[in-house]
Write an enzyme that holds these catalytic residues in place. Structure first.
Site, PDB file in Angstrom:
ATOM      1  N   TYR A  95     -32.168   7.514 -12.871  1.00  0.00           N
ATOM      2  CA  TYR A  95     -31.954   7.772 -14.238  1.00  0.00           C
ATOM      3  C   TYR A  95     -31.604   6.644 -15.367  1.00  0.00           C
ATOM      4  CZ  TYR A  95     -32.451  12.565 -13.119  1.00  0.00           C
ATOM      5  OH  TYR A  95     -32.792  13.944 -12.600  1.00  0.00           O
ATOM      6  N   ALA A  96     -30.476   5.777 -14.827  1.00  0.00           N
ATOM      7  CA  ALA A  96     -30.065   4.756 -15.596  1.00  0.00           C
ATOM      8  C   ALA A  96     -31.058   3.486 -15.764  1.00  0.00           C
ATOM      9  CB  ALA A  96     -28.925   4.037 -14.686  1.00  0.00           C
ATOM     10  N   HIS A 129     -26.526  -4.371 -11.898  1.00  0.00           N
ATOM     11  CA  HIS A 129     -27.954  -4.381 -11.171  1.00  0.00           C
ATOM     12  C   HIS A 129     -29.147  -3.809 -11.884  1.00  0.00           C
ATOM     13  CE1 HIS A 129     -30.942  -4.267  -7.910  1.00  0.00           C
ATOM     14  NE2 HIS A 129     -31.184  -3.112  -8.234  1.00  0.00           N
ATOM     15  N   TYR A 131     -28.984  -3.344 -15.168  1.00  0.00           N
ATOM     16  CA  TYR A 131     -29.278  -4.338 -16.489  1.00  0.00           C
ATOM     17  C   TYR A 131     -30.191  -5.491 -16.043  1.00  0.00           C
ATOM     18  CZ  TYR A 131     -25.418  -1.280 -18.243  1.00  0.00           C
ATOM     19  OH  TYR A 131     -24.674  -0.164 -18.618  1.00  0.00           O
TER      20      TYR A 131
END
Length: 169
Positions: A95-96, A129, A131
């Site tokens: 999701y991120a 990680h 980003y």
């Protein structure tokens, strides 16, 4: 996973309230987990027509999985700050990364921003990680910037430019 970003609505505030009162979540936001639902509802009303921010819910077929915010949007200098929380029970499912990419697409294609930046706790390896994979690069370390868990925390400022985002396949 078929998650989408949708505009934060008043009905989402109990979910956001739970996130902001979870010490594991708020530790990385450098805030105390003491937000009342009434205060959030009041703040929601005051921010309703604020053009300097966009707030979204990560929604997977009706399941709220987190929030994404573009805040301090500066249309003159064409930049903003990016913030994200993925609910603890939804972490580790991609999701991120997906929400970060969707937010960047919105920032650069809809708002036509030049730069999106963020602050990340140096101990939050998973977020760093995500980003980096999305194209953010380190701009510098802010030493002992926030007080959390009884100590001062270093954070890294990361950013991505519209031109770099658009040149990524």
């Amino acid at each position: 996973m078929t998650a989408v970003l949708r505009t934060l609505e008043r009905a989402d505030l109990p979910f956001v309230h739970r996130l902001f009162n979870d010490p594991e979540v708020t530790r990385y936001w450098f805030v105390e987990p003491t937000h009342s639902l009434a205060a959030m509802e009041d703040q929601f009303g005051r921010r309703l027509h604020d053009t300097s921010e966009r707030r979204f819910v990560i929604d997977d077929a009706g399941r709220r999985c987190g929030i994404v915010e573009l805040v301090d949007i500066d249309l003159r200098h064409r930049n903003c700050e990016f913030q994200i929380i993925v609910a603890p029970d939804c972490q580790g499912n991609g999701y991120a990364g997906a929400a970060t990419r969707d937010a960047l697409r919105y920032a650069f294609a809809v708002l036509n921003l030049h730069k999106v930046h963020l602050l990340v706790d140096n101990t939050n390896a998973a977020a760093i990680h995500v980003y980096q994979k999305a194209g953010f690069v380190n701009e510098g370390v802010l030493r002992e910037e926030y007080f959390a868990d009884g100590t001062y925390q270093d954070v890294t400022r990361m950013a991505i430019f519209q031109r770099d985002y658009l040149s990524t396949p």
